[in-house]
Design a protein around this motif. Sequence first.
Motif, PDB file in Angstrom:
ATOM      1  N   VAL A 152     -10.017 -11.776   1.710  1.00 31.65           N
ATOM      2  CA  VAL A 152      -8.838 -10.906   1.628  1.00 31.65           C
ATOM      3  C   VAL A 152      -9.086  -9.879   0.532  1.00 31.65           C
ATOM      4  O   VAL A 152      -9.433 -10.223  -0.598  1.00 31.65           O
ATOM      5  CB  VAL A 152      -7.560 -11.716   1.308  1.00 31.65           C
ATOM      6  N   ARG A 153      -8.901  -8.612   0.881  1.00 34.06           N
ATOM      7  CA  ARG A 153      -9.087  -7.525  -0.073  1.00 34.06           C
ATOM      8  C   ARG A 153      -7.728  -7.036  -0.564  1.00 34.06           C
ATOM      9  O   ARG A 153      -6.825  -6.788   0.239  1.00 34.06           O
ATOM     10  CB  ARG A 153      -9.851  -6.354   0.549  1.00 34.06           C
ATOM     11  N   SER A 154      -7.578  -6.896  -1.878  1.00 35.15           N
ATOM     12  CA  SER A 154      -6.363  -6.320  -2.455  1.00 35.15           C
ATOM     13  C   SER A 154      -6.677  -4.892  -2.869  1.00 35.15           C
ATOM     14  O   SER A 154      -7.526  -4.657  -3.737  1.00 35.15           O
ATOM     15  CB  SER A 154      -5.900  -7.130  -3.666  1.00 35.15           C
ATOM     16  N   ILE A 155      -5.988  -3.957  -2.250  1.00 31.35           N
ATOM     17  CA  ILE A 155      -6.254  -2.537  -2.474  1.00 31.35           C
ATOM     18  C   ILE A 155      -5.014  -1.881  -3.076  1.00 31.35           C
ATOM     19  O   ILE A 155      -3.892  -2.131  -2.615  1.00 31.35           O
ATOM     20  CB  ILE A 155      -6.628  -1.836  -1.150  1.00 31.35           C
ATOM     21  N   LYS A 156      -5.213  -1.061  -4.079  1.00 33.00           N
ATOM     22  CA  LYS A 156      -4.092  -0.322  -4.648  1.00 33.00           C
ATOM     23  C   LYS A 156      -3.509   0.610  -3.588  1.00 33.00           C
ATOM     24  O   LYS A 156      -4.244   1.350  -2.930  1.00 33.00           O
ATOM     25  CB  LYS A 156      -4.543   0.511  -5.845  1.00 33.00           C
ATOM     26  N   VAL A 157      -2.194   0.563  -3.441  1.00 29.92           N
ATOM     27  CA  VAL A 157      -1.537   1.470  -2.496  1.00 29.92           C
ATOM     28  C   VAL A 157      -1.838   2.919  -2.869  1.00 29.92           C
ATOM     29  O   VAL A 157      -1.989   3.783  -1.999  1.00 29.92           O
ATOM     30  CB  VAL A 157      -0.013   1.212  -2.458  1.00 29.92           C
ATOM     31  N   ALA A 158      -1.968   3.181  -4.165  1.00 34.43           N
ATOM     32  CA  ALA A 158      -2.264   4.542  -4.627  1.00 34.43           C
ATOM     33  C   ALA A 158      -3.612   5.051  -4.131  1.00 34.43           C
ATOM     34  O   ALA A 158      -3.847   6.266  -4.105  1.00 34.43           O
ATOM     35  CB  ALA A 158      -2.219   4.591  -6.147  1.00 34.43           C
ATOM     36  N   ASP A 159      -4.509   4.131  -3.728  1.00 36.75           N
ATOM     37  CA  ASP A 159      -5.829   4.525  -3.235  1.00 36.75           C
ATOM     38  C   ASP A 159      -5.869   4.719  -1.721  1.00 36.75           C
ATOM     39  O   ASP A 159      -6.885   5.141  -1.173  1.00 36.75           O
ATOM     40  CB  ASP A 159      -6.876   3.471  -3.625  1.00 36.75           C
ATOM     41  N   PHE A 181     -12.791   1.701   6.038  1.00 38.23           N
ATOM     42  CA  PHE A 181     -13.333   0.559   6.763  1.00 38.23           C
ATOM     43  C   PHE A 181     -12.329   0.092   7.816  1.00 38.23           C
ATOM     44  O   PHE A 181     -11.146   0.457   7.776  1.00 38.23           O
ATOM     45  CB  PHE A 181     -13.711  -0.591   5.812  1.00 38.23           C
ATOM     46  N   GLU A 182     -12.819  -0.727   8.747  1.00 44.71           N
ATOM     47  CA  GLU A 182     -11.986  -1.238   9.838  1.00 44.71           C
ATOM     48  C   GLU A 182     -11.539  -2.662   9.554  1.00 44.71           C
ATOM     49  O   GLU A 182     -12.232  -3.417   8.861  1.00 44.71           O
ATOM     50  CB  GLU A 182     -12.767  -1.226  11.163  1.00 44.71           C
ATOM     51  N   PHE A 183     -10.394  -3.012  10.085  1.00 49.09           N
ATOM     52  CA  PHE A 183      -9.924  -4.387  10.002  1.00 49.09           C
ATOM     53  C   PHE A 183      -8.972  -4.649  11.156  1.00 49.09           C
ATOM     54  O   PHE A 183      -8.481  -3.706  11.809  1.00 49.09           O
ATOM     55  CB  PHE A 183      -9.242  -4.662   8.657  1.00 49.09           C
ATOM     56  N   TYR A 184      -8.719  -5.912  11.430  1.00 46.88           N
ATOM     57  CA  TYR A 184      -7.845  -6.281  12.547  1.00 46.88           C
ATOM     58  C   TYR A 184      -6.376  -6.139  12.157  1.00 46.88           C
ATOM     59  O   TYR A 184      -5.894  -6.775  11.225  1.00 46.88           O
ATOM     60  CB  TYR A 184      -8.132  -7.719  12.998  1.00 46.88           C
ATOM     61  N   SER A 185      -5.677  -5.290  12.868  1.00 50.26           N
ATOM     62  CA  SER A 185      -4.241  -5.104  12.702  1.00 50.26           C
ATOM     63  C   SER A 185      -3.787  -4.090  13.741  1.00 50.26           C
ATOM     64  O   SER A 185      -4.571  -3.669  14.601  1.00 50.26           O
ATOM     65  CB  SER A 185      -3.895  -4.611  11.287  1.00 50.26           C
ATOM     66  N   THR A 186      -2.545  -3.686  13.659  1.00 46.84           N
ATOM     67  CA  THR A 186      -2.035  -2.650  14.558  1.00 46.84           C
ATOM     68  C   THR A 186      -1.221  -1.643  13.751  1.00 46.84           C
ATOM     69  O   THR A 186      -0.694  -1.970  12.684  1.00 46.84           O
ATOM     70  CB  THR A 186      -1.130  -3.230  15.665  1.00 46.84           C
ATOM     71  N   ILE A 187      -1.113  -0.445  14.254  1.00 46.23           N
ATOM     72  CA  ILE A 187      -0.320   0.593  13.602  1.00 46.23           C
ATOM     73  C   ILE A 187       1.138   0.148  13.476  1.00 46.23           C
ATOM     74  O   ILE A 187       1.790   0.379  12.448  1.00 46.23           O
ATOM     75  CB  ILE A 187      -0.422   1.914  14.389  1.00 46.23           C
ATOM     76  N   ARG A 188       1.634  -0.514  14.494  1.00 38.68           N
ATOM     77  CA  ARG A 188       3.023  -0.970  14.482  1.00 38.68           C
ATOM     78  C   ARG A 188       3.263  -1.954  13.328  1.00 38.68           C
ATOM     79  O   ARG A 188       4.297  -1.899  12.655  1.00 38.68           O
ATOM     80  CB  ARG A 188       3.374  -1.627  15.815  1.00 38.68           C
ATOM     81  N   GLU A 189       2.339  -2.875  13.100  1.00 42.32           N
ATOM     82  CA  GLU A 189       2.484  -3.846  12.024  1.00 42.32           C
ATOM     83  C   GLU A 189       2.415  -3.178  10.646  1.00 42.32           C
ATOM     84  O   GLU A 189       3.216  -3.474   9.756  1.00 42.32           O
ATOM     85  CB  GLU A 189       1.385  -4.915  12.123  1.00 42.32           C
ATOM     86  N   ILE A 190       1.470  -2.253  10.501  1.00 49.37           N
ATOM     87  CA  ILE A 190       1.236  -1.630   9.195  1.00 49.37           C
ATOM     88  C   ILE A 190       2.425  -0.803   8.730  1.00 49.37           C
ATOM     89  O   ILE A 190       2.786  -0.827   7.549  1.00 49.37           O
ATOM     90  CB  ILE A 190      -0.042  -0.759   9.243  1.00 49.37           C
ATOM     91  N   GLU A 191       3.064  -0.082   9.632  1.00 50.61           N
ATOM     92  CA  GLU A 191       4.159   0.800   9.216  1.00 50.61           C
ATOM     93  C   GLU A 191       5.323   0.036   8.578  1.00 50.61           C
ATOM     94  O   GLU A 191       6.118   0.611   7.837  1.00 50.61           O
ATOM     95  CB  GLU A 191       4.661   1.631  10.396  1.00 50.61           C
ATOM     96  N   ALA A 192       5.416  -1.264   8.855  1.00 49.24           N
ATOM     97  CA  ALA A 192       6.520  -2.064   8.324  1.00 49.24           C
ATOM     98  C   ALA A 192       6.139  -2.833   7.056  1.00 49.24           C
ATOM     99  O   ALA A 192       6.964  -3.555   6.490  1.00 49.24           O
ATOM    100  CB  ALA A 192       7.002  -3.050   9.388  1.00 49.24           C
ATOM    101  N   GLU A 193       4.905  -2.650   6.578  1.00 50.00           N
ATOM    102  CA  GLU A 193       4.410  -3.493   5.494  1.00 50.00           C
ATOM    103  C   GLU A 193       4.549  -2.899   4.090  1.00 50.00           C
ATOM    104  O   GLU A 193       4.312  -3.599   3.105  1.00 50.00           O
ATOM    105  CB  GLU A 193       2.949  -3.867   5.771  1.00 50.00           C
ATOM    106  N   ASN A 194       4.913  -1.638   3.990  1.00 53.45           N
ATOM    107  CA  ASN A 194       5.121  -1.039   2.674  1.00 53.45           C
ATOM    108  C   ASN A 194       6.043   0.158   2.825  1.00 53.45           C
ATOM    109  O   ASN A 194       5.926   0.918   3.788  1.00 53.45           O
ATOM    110  CB  ASN A 194       3.785  -0.610   2.043  1.00 53.45           C
ATOM    111  N   ALA A 195       6.941   0.330   1.862  1.00 47.62           N
ATOM    112  CA  ALA A 195       7.919   1.419   1.944  1.00 47.62           C
ATOM    113  C   ALA A 195       7.265   2.791   1.914  1.00 47.62           C
ATOM    114  O   ALA A 195       7.847   3.776   2.390  1.00 47.62           O
ATOM    115  CB  ALA A 195       8.921   1.299   0.799  1.00 47.62           C
ATOM    116  N   ALA A 196       6.041   2.877   1.372  1.00 46.00           N
ATOM    117  CA  ALA A 196       5.344   4.165   1.297  1.00 46.00           C
ATOM    118  C   ALA A 196       4.663   4.540   2.604  1.00 46.00           C
ATOM    119  O   ALA A 196       4.242   5.686   2.786  1.00 46.00           O
ATOM    120  CB  ALA A 196       4.319   4.135   0.169  1.00 46.00           C
TER     121      ALA A 196
END
Length: 248
Positions: A152-159, A181-196
């Motif tokens: 699991v990679r923790s990435i700064k939202v600012a980056d 880089f690529e990873f398994y997920s969907t655009i629909r899931e990502i849009e709900a994961e952070n207010a930014a």
Amino acid sequence: MIDVYVCENDAKQLNEIVNYINNYILIEDLEMKIQVASQSPHEILEYLKNNEVNNSLYFLDIDLKTDINGIELASKIRKRDLTSKIVFITTHAELVFLTFKYQVEALDFVLKDFPDEIQNRVIKAMNLAVEQFKQKESHNEDFYQIKTADHVRSIKVADILFFESSTVPHKVIVHLMNGQFEFYSTIREIEAENAAFFRCYKSFVVNTKNIKTIDRRTREITMTNGEKLLSSVMACRTLIKMLYGDKQ
């Protein structure tokens, strides 16, 4: 950067403290700078009144032999600079209890009664301030976790600049300040994961914190690093309203 302020009534001791601080900044290559070193508390207050303050470290004498003492100065500083670090340098150990009355929350007390220890105590206070400000920044930092095949990679939202759908099914490409880089997920899931995160097009989720400009005519979004992506008509209108209000 940590801004340092020194207020000491005695000119000789003021110069000594300033030298201790500047020498240690130079030796350790610290991101610190003395902004004001003065015998007058009013000079420090005037500077704070006219300048923006962020991470600040104050070394204050208690007996300033003026209309306000060091504890009263600290109390005034606290009203302008809530997260500052304050160190008292004094011969008046009996006045330490007044700091609780004025609720100034001192980082340390350095007694002039032990002159051979003053330099080391100043250095220790500087190191402690650096550590505490670093902890504050790390606690305030917003991170986004991405699961890859083996960790699991923790990435700064600012980056993060934006996400886009990959040509590989069920995969997304994350565009960062320093790569992608690529990873398994969907655009629909990502849009709900952070207010930014905002879905600006069917295949894109943009980090609104890293948008530089939006072209209303072409609906083109330019990121802080110069990369560009497209938004839908409705998303473009929403983003402009979110970021600029009625200014555009």
